[in-house]
Design a protein around this motif. Structure first.
Motif, short mmCIF file in Angstrom:
data_model
loop_
_atom_site.label_atom_id
_atom_site.label_comp_id
_atom_site.label_asym_id
_atom_site.label_seq_id
_atom_site.Cartn_x
_atom_site.Cartn_y
_atom_site.Cartn_z
N GLY A 179 0.87 -1.28 -0.05
CA GLY A 179 -0.03 0.06 0.10
C GLY A 179 0.83 1.27 0.07
N PHE A 180 1.85 1.32 0.76
CA PHE A 180 2.61 2.47 0.86
C PHE A 180 3.40 2.65 -0.60
N ALA A 181 3.90 1.38 -1.14
CA ALA A 181 4.68 1.70 -2.47
C ALA A 181 3.57 2.10 -3.42
N ASP A 182 2.50 1.59 -3.46
CA ASP A 182 1.41 2.00 -4.33
C ASP A 182 1.04 3.78 -4.19
N LEU A 183 0.88 4.12 -2.89
CA LEU A 183 0.82 5.36 -2.62
C LEU A 183 1.89 6.25 -3.10
N GLY A 184 3.24 5.89 -2.77
CA GLY A 184 4.48 6.40 -3.19
C GLY A 184 4.50 6.72 -4.92
N GLU A 185 4.09 5.43 -5.54
CA GLU A 185 3.98 5.54 -6.82
C GLU A 185 3.09 6.58 -7.70
N ARG A 186 1.92 6.85 -6.70
CA ARG A 186 1.17 7.67 -6.87
C ARG A 186 1.55 9.19 -6.85
N ALA A 187 2.30 9.39 -6.04
CA ALA A 187 2.87 10.60 -5.53
C ALA A 187 3.89 11.00 -6.38
N ARG A 188 4.77 10.18 -6.92
CA ARG A 188 6.00 10.37 -7.64
C ARG A 188 5.83 11.31 -8.78
N ALA A 231 -0.53 20.72 -2.28
CA ALA A 231 -1.86 20.57 -2.56
C ALA A 231 -2.27 19.22 -3.69
N ALA A 232 -1.39 19.01 -4.46
CA ALA A 232 -1.68 17.95 -5.22
C ALA A 232 -1.02 16.67 -4.67
N LEU A 233 -0.21 16.77 -3.81
CA LEU A 233 0.31 15.56 -2.85
C LEU A 233 -0.94 15.30 -2.00
N ALA A 234 -1.37 16.12 -1.45
CA ALA A 234 -2.55 16.12 -0.50
C ALA A 234 -3.93 15.57 -1.13
N ARG A 235 -4.16 16.00 -2.23
CA ARG A 235 -5.23 15.40 -3.00
C ARG A 235 -4.92 14.06 -3.33
N THR A 236 -3.63 13.57 -3.74
CA THR A 236 -3.32 12.40 -3.77
C THR A 236 -3.72 11.31 -2.94
N TYR A 237 -3.44 11.80 -1.73
CA TYR A 237 -3.38 11.19 -0.19
C TYR A 237 -4.89 11.03 -0.22
N LEU A 238 -5.74 12.14 -0.37
CA LEU A 238 -7.15 11.76 0.03
C LEU A 238 -7.75 10.92 -0.88
N GLU A 239 -7.37 11.05 -2.25
CA GLU A 239 -7.86 10.14 -3.42
C GLU A 239 -7.48 8.51 -3.07
N PHE A 240 -6.31 8.43 -2.61
CA PHE A 240 -5.85 6.93 -2.33
C PHE A 240 -6.72 6.36 -1.12
N ALA A 241 -7.07 7.30 -0.12
CA ALA A 241 -7.84 6.96 0.93
C ALA A 241 -8.98 6.69 0.71
N ARG A 242 -9.80 7.49 -0.48
CA ARG A 242 -11.09 7.28 -0.68
C ARG A 242 -11.29 5.95 -1.64
N ASP A 243 -10.36 5.71 -2.37
CA ASP A 243 -10.31 4.50 -3.34
C ASP A 243 -9.87 3.18 -2.96
N ASN A 244 -9.17 3.38 -1.79
CA ASN A 244 -8.54 2.07 -1.06
C ASN A 244 -8.70 2.04 0.33
N PRO A 245 -9.88 2.12 0.88
CA PRO A 245 -10.26 2.06 2.12
C PRO A 245 -9.63 1.06 3.11
N GLY A 246 -9.71 -0.06 2.42
CA GLY A 246 -9.17 -1.21 3.43
C GLY A 246 -7.64 -1.33 3.58
N MET A 247 -6.95 -0.92 2.37
CA MET A 247 -5.74 -0.73 2.62
C MET A 247 -5.25 0.32 3.30
N TYR A 248 -5.93 1.41 3.19
CA TYR A 248 -5.62 2.72 3.81
C TYR A 248 -5.81 2.39 5.43
N GLU A 249 -6.73 1.77 5.78
CA GLU A 249 -6.85 1.15 7.15
C GLU A 249 -5.75 0.49 7.86
#
Length: 197
Positions: free
Chosen positions: A67-76, A90-108
């Motif tokens: 999950g962290f690797a996926d989030l890192g790839e999205r942030a890259r 702002a873009a990094l924060a949006r990426t983080y929130l979108e990741f949490a929204r789209d991957n709730p189980g992994m985010y948890e």
């Protein structure tokens, strides 16, 4: 069997167990992650995961690392784009929130205290570099403040937005259909107005 074949086979099964865990958490959430269910879906005996992950927490940590690797790839791409540090935050924060929204189980799973505190498979070391990049950007936007604390406060705010948005509480309280206005408010609160004071 040659040693290299055994090693490749073992590496393959270890990776397959993690893959199955990633699929399971995406489909059914973090609560579905049991050694027995992962083994069943991987087509191996229920004891097989213990050869690679002596404890359930070690397997969960390996899944969370993905999950962290996926989030890192999205942030890259955001980080590689360079440019205005505030726009990058702002873009990094949006990426983080979108990741949490789209991957709730992994985010948890990624932010489970027992996984981060336990030191399993260096999960803490996997999660901290992205925070360091955020702190660096915040420091460039707000050189007048302690960047790590300001970034920590912003991250805490984003994490709260992510959780409360997922639970439906913020939509109910604000009437917003998207978390964008909340993100804008968080950025204003932590970074100050655009263009300085």
């Amino acid at each position: 069997m040659p040693e290299s074949s055994t090693s490749a086979s073992e590496t393959g099964l270890r990776s397959r167990l993690i893959d199955v865990g990633v699929e399971l958490v995406a489909a059914e959430g973090a609560q579905a992650l049991t050694l027995r269910e992962i083994a069943r879906r991987a087509g191996v005996s229920h004891g097989a995961p213990r050869r690679y992950f002596p404890t359930r927490l070690e397997l969960l940590s390996a899944i969370a690392r993905r999950g962290f690797a996926d989030l890192g790839e999205r942030a890259r791409p955001v980080l590689d784009a360079g440019g205005d540090p505030r726009a990058q935050v702002a873009a990094l924060a949006r990426t983080y929130l979108e990741f949490a929204r789209d991957n709730p189980g992994m985010y948890e799973l990624m932010f489970r205290h027992d996984l981060l505190e336990g030191g399993h498979l260096g999960l803490r070391e996997t999660s901290l570099p992205l925070f360091g990049l955020l702190a660096d950007l915040v420091g460039r936007v707000r050189p007048d403040t302690d960047a790590r604390r300001a970034a920590g406060a912003l991250w805490g705010n984003l994490h709260g937005i992510a959780q409360l948005w997922r639970w439906g509480s913020l939509r109910l309280a604000t009437g917003d259909e998207d978390f964008g206005p909340l993100l804008d408010a968080a950025l204003l609160a932590h970074l100050g107005p655009e263009g300085g004071r």
